[in-house]
Design an enzyme around this catalytic site. Structure first.
Site, PDB file in Angstrom:
ATOM      1  CD  GLN A  92      -2.811   1.202   2.457  1.00 11.33           C
ATOM      2  OE1 GLN A  92      -2.642   0.422   3.391  1.00 11.33           O
ATOM      3  NE2 GLN A  92      -3.764   2.115   2.445  1.00 11.33           N
ATOM      4  CG  HIS A  98      -6.367   3.005  -2.545  1.00 16.31           C
ATOM      5  ND1 HIS A  98      -5.554   3.354  -1.489  1.00 16.31           N
ATOM      6  CD2 HIS A  98      -5.579   2.318  -3.400  1.00 16.31           C
ATOM      7  CE1 HIS A  98      -4.335   2.906  -1.703  1.00 16.31           C
ATOM      8  NE2 HIS A  98      -4.321   2.261  -2.860  1.00 16.31           N
TER       9      HIS A  98
END
Ligand code: AMP
Ligand code: ZN
Length: 134
Positions: A92, A98
């Site tokens: 990430q 997201h």
């Protein structure tokens, strides 16, 4: 506010908006795996899936589904992958929750992770640690 996705949500930096509602935003990933690669985010900042409440996750998933349908219907995607990297160690790079929607095109050649095999007794040992069904 240092979060780049919060800046996109606030309109401080530009994005290609795919869909927006009161609680979520979908916009094109600037570095697409395939054209139409879209990111879906909650408008409120949460670093990862554990920080976000159930209501937020439901809203985000509803938007994920809408965008996925559009990728198929309007872009001609033959399918799509939904990916969420949870924590920097998992890849990430932006610490605002997201979900990637990666449209799959015929013959795009994308392959994902290699698969291993469990050694004898390994599955049972792992299950002992993570099984939450009591
Ligand atoms: P991840 O590595 O899972 O955290 O994904 C972050 C994604 O954000 C990457 O695929 C980047 O290409 C994308 N990204 C970073 N900055 C922007 C931006 N300003 N607009 C759109 N996508 C971005
Ligand atoms: Zn943010």
């Amino acid at each position: 506010m240092s979060c780049i996705f919060c800046k996109i949500i606030a309109g401080e930096i530009p994005s290609y908006k795919v869909y927006e509602d009161k609680h979520t935003l979908a916009f094109l990933d600037i570095g697409p795996v395939n054209p139409g690669h879209t990111l879906v985010v909650p408008k409120k900042h949460f670093a990862n899936i554990e920080e976000a409440g159930e209501e937020t996750l439901c809203r985000v998933m509803k938007t994920v589904k809408k965008v996925g349908l559009s990728l198929k219907k309007n872009l001609g995607a033959v399918g799509y992958n939904i990916l969420e990297a949870n924590d920097p160690e998992a890849g990430q790079s932006v610490p605002h929750l997201h979900f990637h929607l990666i449209p799959r095109l015929p013959g795009d050649g994308l392959t994902f992770w290699p698969q291993k095999k469990y050694a004898t007794g390994e599955a049972e040992a792992v299950l002992k640690k993570i099984n939450m069904i009591k």
